[in-house]
Design an enzyme around this catalytic site. Structure first.
Site, PDB file in Angstrom:
ATOM      1  N   ASP A   1       0.832  -1.199   0.000  1.00 31.36           N
ATOM      2  CA  ASP A   1       0.000   0.000   0.000  1.00 31.36           C
ATOM      3  C   ASP A   1       0.871   1.254   0.000  1.00 31.36           C
ATOM      4  OD1 ASP A   1      -2.280   1.487   0.019  1.00 31.36           O
ATOM      5  OD2 ASP A   1      -2.789   1.126   2.111  1.00 31.36           O
TER       6      ASP A   1
ATOM      7  N   ASN B   1     -10.347  -2.949  -6.740  1.00 32.14           N
ATOM      8  CA  ASN B   1      -9.486  -2.047  -7.510  1.00 32.14           C
ATOM      9  C   ASN B   1     -10.017  -1.752  -8.916  1.00 32.14           C
ATOM     10  OD1 ASN B   1      -6.362  -3.324  -6.105  1.00 32.14           O
ATOM     11  ND2 ASN B   1      -7.640  -1.599  -5.449  1.00 32.14           N
TER      12      ASN B   1
END
Length: 245
Positions: A19, A67
């Site tokens: 991340d 996503n």
């Protein structure tokens, strides 16, 4: 740092939530695409270092089902980088004896990405030193539902008795079938959540959270995480001494 690690206590399975690519780029006045490119370079380095340290299974959360809601050009770039990685790293994976597997809805990936991944998986199928799992088009909840449906179908067909269903039978229907559950889950960029990642498999995993953004997570950061893991006592719900693994 590596000298302080006990090679006998290196976790067999390390999973990583990578991340911070976007924030890394933003802080430098760069495009998000440059952040993803930097994150890809980090992934290459971490795969190599994990292999050197004796990690047997490394799972990288590469692209979640959620996503897909990102801008189309960003999604396209992520898969372009994935294809580039496959083309450029096949020789390295073979040299390091690393097998590649995909966790997630493989059929839902773009055609070119599927072709590239399938080629590398076939070429590395014989490798045994380490398994590199890429969680792609992955959802922990969907994985559990998928396993549940498969088991329900077996029960309906009479090939499985409901009374015989146990954790081992359930785990055999997961994408990670045949692999140990993660011992350590690392999340970068300061976020403190699982984000729908390996929900069943994470039952007894240790967690390591760092503020470091993924593109800055280097070999020393990985070794720091492993050293922290080795200082912990894993009881698996029991009391007393650490349970042998």
């Amino acid at each position: 740092m590596a000298e302080s690690l006990d090679t006998a206590l290196v976790p067999a399975h390390v999973a990583v939530i990578m991340d911070g690519n976007g924030r890394w780029a933003q802080r430098r006045g760069l495009s998000r695409s440059e952040g993803h490119r930097a994150g890809t370079r980090t992934a290459k380095a971490i795969v190599t270092r994990a292999r050197e340290l004796g990690v047997r299974h490394l799972t990288l959360y590469t692209f979640s089902r959620e996503n897909w809601s990102r801008p189309k050009d960003e999604v396209a770039l992520i898969f372009d980088l994935l294809v580039e990685y496959m083309k450029g790293e096949l020789a390295n994976l073979l040299d390091q004896d690393i097998r590649l597997l995909v966790l997630g809805d493989f059929d839902g990936l773009p055609f070119v990405a599927r072709q590239s991944l399938a080629h590398v998986m076939a070429k590395t199928a014989h490798c045994r030193a380490m398994t590199l799992n890429l969680a792609l088009n992955y959802s922990g909840r969907e994985e559990i539902l998928r396993a549940s449906r498969a088991l329900a179908q077996k029960c309906a067909a009479g090939t499985l008795e409901p009374e015989s269903l146990d954790e081992a039978a359930f785990a055999a229907e997961l994408y990670t079938a045949g692999q140990p559950d993660p011992d350590l889950i690392i999340r970068t960029s300061g976020e403190l959540r699982l984000s729908n990642y390996l929900l069943f498999q994470a039952a007894y995993a240790e967690f390591y959270f760092t503020d470091t953004l993924w593109p800055d997570f280097d070999a020393a950061e990985l070794e720091r995480a492993l050293a922290d893991y080795q200082r912990r006592q894993r009881r698996f719900g029991k009391t007393g001494e650490q349970v042998a693994e």
